[in-house]
Design a protein around this motif. Structure first.
Motif, PDB file in Angstrom:
ATOM      1  N   TYR A 159       0.911  -1.251   0.061  1.00 17.71           N
ATOM      2  CA  TYR A 159       0.149  -0.058   0.059  1.00 17.71           C
ATOM      3  C   TYR A 159       0.789   1.308   0.060  1.00 17.71           C
ATOM      4  O   TYR A 159       0.507   2.188  -0.814  1.00 17.71           O
ATOM      5  CB  TYR A 159      -0.877   0.045   1.305  1.00 17.71           C
ATOM      6  CG  TYR A 159      -1.751   1.241   1.302  1.00 17.71           C
ATOM      7  CD1 TYR A 159      -2.878   1.335   0.430  1.00 17.71           C
ATOM      8  CD2 TYR A 159      -1.704   2.253   2.222  1.00 17.71           C
ATOM      9  CE1 TYR A 159      -3.543   2.388   0.282  1.00 17.71           C
ATOM     10  CE2 TYR A 159      -2.505   3.286   2.361  1.00 17.71           C
ATOM     11  CZ  TYR A 159      -3.429   3.331   1.249  1.00 17.71           C
ATOM     12  OH  TYR A 159      -4.349   4.608   1.392  1.00 17.71           O
ATOM     13  N   PRO A 160       1.866   1.392   0.861  1.00 20.94           N
ATOM     14  CA  PRO A 160       2.782   2.597   0.569  1.00 20.94           C
ATOM     15  C   PRO A 160       3.447   2.827  -0.562  1.00 20.94           C
ATOM     16  O   PRO A 160       3.843   3.907  -1.209  1.00 20.94           O
ATOM     17  CB  PRO A 160       3.787   2.450   1.902  1.00 20.94           C
ATOM     18  CG  PRO A 160       3.237   1.533   2.856  1.00 20.94           C
ATOM     19  CD  PRO A 160       2.093   0.584   2.050  1.00 20.94           C
ATOM     20  N   VAL A 161       3.845   1.738  -1.215  1.00 18.48           N
ATOM     21  CA  VAL A 161       4.373   1.651  -2.462  1.00 18.48           C
ATOM     22  C   VAL A 161       3.512   2.505  -3.562  1.00 18.48           C
ATOM     23  O   VAL A 161       3.957   3.119  -4.294  1.00 18.48           O
ATOM     24  CB  VAL A 161       4.989   0.282  -3.005  1.00 18.48           C
ATOM     25  CG1 VAL A 161       5.310   0.265  -4.378  1.00 18.48           C
ATOM     26  CG2 VAL A 161       5.843  -0.238  -2.088  1.00 18.48           C
ATOM     27  N   PHE A 162       2.301   2.012  -3.635  1.00 18.36           N
ATOM     28  CA  PHE A 162       1.154   2.376  -4.353  1.00 18.36           C
ATOM     29  C   PHE A 162       0.928   3.952  -4.134  1.00 18.36           C
ATOM     30  O   PHE A 162       1.107   4.670  -5.073  1.00 18.36           O
ATOM     31  CB  PHE A 162      -0.159   1.931  -4.074  1.00 18.36           C
ATOM     32  CG  PHE A 162      -1.193   2.194  -4.812  1.00 18.36           C
ATOM     33  CD1 PHE A 162      -1.646   2.025  -6.109  1.00 18.36           C
ATOM     34  CD2 PHE A 162      -2.251   3.463  -3.989  1.00 18.36           C
ATOM     35  CE1 PHE A 162      -2.693   2.571  -6.643  1.00 18.36           C
ATOM     36  CE2 PHE A 162      -3.100   3.835  -4.667  1.00 18.36           C
ATOM     37  CZ  PHE A 162      -3.693   3.331  -6.270  1.00 18.36           C
ATOM     38  N   LEU A 163       0.954   4.292  -2.950  1.00 15.84           N
ATOM     39  CA  LEU A 163       0.844   5.823  -2.479  1.00 15.84           C
ATOM     40  C   LEU A 163       2.029   6.470  -2.926  1.00 15.84           C
ATOM     41  O   LEU A 163       1.848   7.773  -3.703  1.00 15.84           O
ATOM     42  CB  LEU A 163       0.738   6.007  -1.019  1.00 15.84           C
ATOM     43  CG  LEU A 163      -0.693   5.671  -0.394  1.00 15.84           C
ATOM     44  CD1 LEU A 163      -0.456   5.992   0.955  1.00 15.84           C
ATOM     45  CD2 LEU A 163      -1.886   6.373  -1.252  1.00 15.84           C
ATOM     46  N   PHE A 164       3.281   6.015  -2.825  1.00 14.81           N
ATOM     47  CA  PHE A 164       4.394   6.541  -3.346  1.00 14.81           C
ATOM     48  C   PHE A 164       4.413   6.879  -4.877  1.00 14.81           C
ATOM     49  O   PHE A 164       4.894   8.040  -5.194  1.00 14.81           O
ATOM     50  CB  PHE A 164       5.673   5.590  -2.846  1.00 14.81           C
ATOM     51  CG  PHE A 164       7.103   6.316  -3.414  1.00 14.81           C
ATOM     52  CD1 PHE A 164       7.675   7.527  -3.168  1.00 14.81           C
ATOM     53  CD2 PHE A 164       7.640   5.400  -4.161  1.00 14.81           C
ATOM     54  CE1 PHE A 164       8.864   7.580  -3.300  1.00 14.81           C
ATOM     55  CE2 PHE A 164       9.154   5.793  -4.844  1.00 14.81           C
ATOM     56  CZ  PHE A 164       9.582   6.844  -4.238  1.00 14.81           C
ATOM     57  N   TYR A 165       4.180   5.840  -5.623  1.00 17.03           N
ATOM     58  CA  TYR A 165       4.264   6.025  -6.973  1.00 17.03           C
ATOM     59  C   TYR A 165       3.145   6.888  -7.478  1.00 17.03           C
ATOM     60  O   TYR A 165       3.121   7.585  -8.615  1.00 17.03           O
ATOM     61  CB  TYR A 165       4.271   4.867  -7.802  1.00 17.03           C
ATOM     62  CG  TYR A 165       5.516   4.262  -7.619  1.00 17.03           C
ATOM     63  CD1 TYR A 165       6.825   4.731  -8.111  1.00 17.03           C
ATOM     64  CD2 TYR A 165       5.916   2.895  -7.088  1.00 17.03           C
ATOM     65  CE1 TYR A 165       8.097   4.232  -7.964  1.00 17.03           C
ATOM     66  CE2 TYR A 165       6.927   2.166  -6.871  1.00 17.03           C
ATOM     67  CZ  TYR A 165       8.063   2.755  -7.422  1.00 17.03           C
ATOM     68  OH  TYR A 165       9.426   2.228  -7.353  1.00 17.03           O
ATOM     69  N   PHE A 166       1.981   6.846  -6.679  1.00 18.77           N
ATOM     70  CA  PHE A 166       0.661   7.645  -7.079  1.00 18.77           C
ATOM     71  C   PHE A 166       1.036   9.225  -6.995  1.00 18.77           C
ATOM     72  O   PHE A 166       1.071   9.934  -7.631  1.00 18.77           O
ATOM     73  CB  PHE A 166      -0.395   7.337  -6.162  1.00 18.77           C
ATOM     74  CG  PHE A 166      -1.626   8.211  -6.737  1.00 18.77           C
ATOM     75  CD1 PHE A 166      -2.601   7.904  -7.544  1.00 18.77           C
ATOM     76  CD2 PHE A 166      -1.860   9.331  -5.902  1.00 18.77           C
ATOM     77  CE1 PHE A 166      -3.499   8.591  -7.998  1.00 18.77           C
ATOM     78  CE2 PHE A 166      -2.831   9.991  -5.907  1.00 18.77           C
ATOM     79  CZ  PHE A 166      -3.757   9.835  -7.041  1.00 18.77           C
ATOM     80  N   VAL A 167       1.797   9.534  -5.752  1.00 16.90           N
ATOM     81  CA  VAL A 167       2.336  10.975  -5.523  1.00 16.90           C
ATOM     82  C   VAL A 167       3.118  11.504  -6.808  1.00 16.90           C
ATOM     83  O   VAL A 167       2.964  12.503  -7.247  1.00 16.90           O
ATOM     84  CB  VAL A 167       2.943  11.234  -4.444  1.00 16.90           C
ATOM     85  CG1 VAL A 167       3.632  12.349  -4.008  1.00 16.90           C
ATOM     86  CG2 VAL A 167       1.915  11.045  -3.159  1.00 16.90           C
TER      87      VAL A 167
END
Length: 178
Positions: A159-167
């Motif tokens: 989940y944090p990986v998803f948020l990182f690349y989303f930003v």
């Protein structure tokens, strides 16, 4: 030809052990950080506005992009280690850094598309490119990072990986030159 090392299972028996497996000491614990550094600097330079009075343009500056990328990667790496992951600190940073390559390519394509006349087709092309490259970054990074996590904690690590690349993708998509 390389021969598999022998390991003892039950007393009196031996079984071949694979030469390389994820998380083993044979894989190495060092990571190459030059490639991720070059990708991060390239992305930050492309996201930087070209206006003279850069304080009033509202876009990300070089240092902001650089800090977001490296602080995000370190945070994800620490999260992975705290969840019991068996990947080394520098390997995780390396994987996260190299997986920025598709987003750097997306930024290059978006800059080229922005040279054309602005309009809805222009935005749709940029949106499609960013979505595809975002998905590529997620799939590439989770292929490495998810396998290093215990089975019951994979979602907490991804989940944090998803948020990182989303930003990062959001910064690319909302970029407009002045």
């Amino acid at each position: 030809m390389a021969k598999a090392a022998e390991s003892s299972g039950d007393p009196g028996t031996t079984s071949p052990r694979p030469l390389v497996s994820l998380g083993s000491e044979a894989k190495g614990t060092e990571g190459d950080l030059w490639g991720p550094l070059i990708l991060c600097v390239t992305l930050a330079l492309m996201l930087q506005r070209s206006s003279i009075d850069s304080e009033k343009d509202g876009g990300p500056q070089f240092a902001e992009v650089f800090v977001i990328v490296w602080f995000g990667a370190v945070t994800i790496t620490l999260n992975s280690k705290l969840l019991g992951g068996n990947i080394s600190f520098f390997q995780s940073l390396c994987v996260l850094g190299y997986c920025i390559l598709p987003l750097t390519v997306a930024m290059l394509v978006c800059r080229l598309v922005l040279l054309a006349e602005p309009g809805p087709i222009n935005f749709m092309v940029r949106f499609f490119v960013v979505i595809v490259m975002f998905a590529w970054s997620i799939v590439a990074s989770t292929a490495f990072l998810a396998d290093s996590q215990p089975p019951n904690r994979k979602a907490l690590a991804i989940y944090p990986v998803f948020l990182f690349y989303f930003v990062i993708s959001w910064m690319i998509l909302t970029f407009t030159p002045q």
